[in-house]
Design a protein around this motif. Sequence first.
Motif, PDB file in Angstrom:
ATOM      1  N   LYS A  13       0.830  -1.212   0.000  1.00  0.00           N
ATOM      2  CA  LYS A  13       0.000   0.000   0.000  1.00  0.00           C
ATOM      3  C   LYS A  13       0.860   1.256   0.000  1.00  0.00           C
ATOM      4  N   VAL A  16       2.803   1.581  -3.488  1.00  0.00           N
ATOM      5  CA  VAL A  16       1.961   1.933  -4.634  1.00  0.00           C
ATOM      6  C   VAL A  16       1.466   3.371  -4.490  1.00  0.00           C
ATOM      7  N   THR A  18      -1.676   4.736  -3.720  1.00  0.00           N
ATOM      8  CA  THR A  18      -2.929   5.019  -4.420  1.00  0.00           C
ATOM      9  C   THR A  18      -3.480   6.383  -4.013  1.00  0.00           C
ATOM     10  N   ARG A  19      -3.828   7.178  -5.008  1.00  0.00           N
ATOM     11  CA  ARG A  19      -4.389   8.518  -4.781  1.00  0.00           C
ATOM     12  C   ARG A  19      -5.916   8.434  -4.746  1.00  0.00           C
ATOM     13  N   GLY A  38      -6.423   6.991  -8.069  1.00  0.00           N
ATOM     14  CA  GLY A  38      -6.088   5.591  -8.287  1.00  0.00           C
ATOM     15  C   GLY A  38      -4.595   5.378  -8.379  1.00  0.00           C
ATOM     16  N   SER A  39      -4.202   4.442  -9.209  1.00  0.00           N
ATOM     17  CA  SER A  39      -2.785   4.154  -9.425  1.00  0.00           C
ATOM     18  C   SER A  39      -2.593   3.846 -10.902  1.00  0.00           C
ATOM     19  N   ASN A  40      -1.427   4.177 -11.403  1.00  0.00           N
ATOM     20  CA  ASN A  40      -1.130   3.897 -12.801  1.00  0.00           C
ATOM     21  C   ASN A  40      -0.009   2.864 -12.885  1.00  0.00           C
ATOM     22  N   ASP A  43       3.037   3.514 -10.691  1.00  0.00           N
ATOM     23  CA  ASP A  43       2.780   3.198  -9.282  1.00  0.00           C
ATOM     24  C   ASP A  43       2.835   1.692  -9.027  1.00  0.00           C
ATOM     25  N   LEU A  44       2.216   0.921  -9.927  1.00  0.00           N
ATOM     26  CA  LEU A  44       2.193  -0.538  -9.755  1.00  0.00           C
ATOM     27  C   LEU A  44       3.594  -1.130  -9.869  1.00  0.00           C
ATOM     28  N   THR A  88      -4.199  -3.236 -17.441  1.00  0.00           N
ATOM     29  CA  THR A  88      -4.771  -1.952 -17.056  1.00  0.00           C
ATOM     30  C   THR A  88      -5.922  -1.696 -18.014  1.00  0.00           C
ATOM     31  N   HIS A 107      -7.254  -2.452 -12.648  1.00  0.00           N
ATOM     32  CA  HIS A 107      -6.114  -3.337 -12.899  1.00  0.00           C
ATOM     33  C   HIS A 107      -6.525  -4.753 -12.510  1.00  0.00           C
TER      34      HIS A 107
END
Length: 192
Positions: A13, A16, A18-19, A38-40, A43-44, A88, A107
């Motif tokens: 967490k 990554v 996550t926004r 979210g995450s892109n 980030d992943l 994605t 994702h």
Amino acid sequence: MALNISFSVDKVKEAVGTRLRAEGASLPEYLFSRSLAGSNHVDLIRGLEVASGRLLYARFFPLYPERDVSLTNWLAYWMRKGAVAIATLNLQSGVSQSSQVPDAWHHQMVFGVGRRGMYLTNPLEFVSEEALWPQLCSPSVLLVRHSDVLARWNQRTSLQPLGRHLDPRWGKMNVLGWYTFLYLFGNLWGLV
């Protein structure tokens, strides 16, 4: 988990990052938060590398603009080499007209490939290549629900704060133009 590497959920967490959406924010702040929420793939990838103690190497394969490739064959090739695929997906692409359009990207791990499609997790499902392809080959655009905009809009709403953050694609989609249109004609139609 798919590669039997121990990890800490808290570390994942944190790595990554996550926004979140700014649900209670003004319209400009909400729209900007949605553009980053979210995450892109970056980030992943960071999350996988950090959480695995750098045992994993990750790579992003963009499929937009659309490529001429058999997705099932391509994924099967990489999976035979030990890769774990994470798709994605733009859930807003390829939605039937009778369904409500989702308001997010998603994702999903691909845990298997068959002749007619892929096996995905979160949720567990089998999806044909034809159904998955539009979601994978989509431009990086998120449609925001009309109701989410109107819930935050009134006569005093100004989108000028977005000018500091505007990605050039926002201009191509005329985000501020629609605002001007609503502002000028909203009173005439009783929208305000």
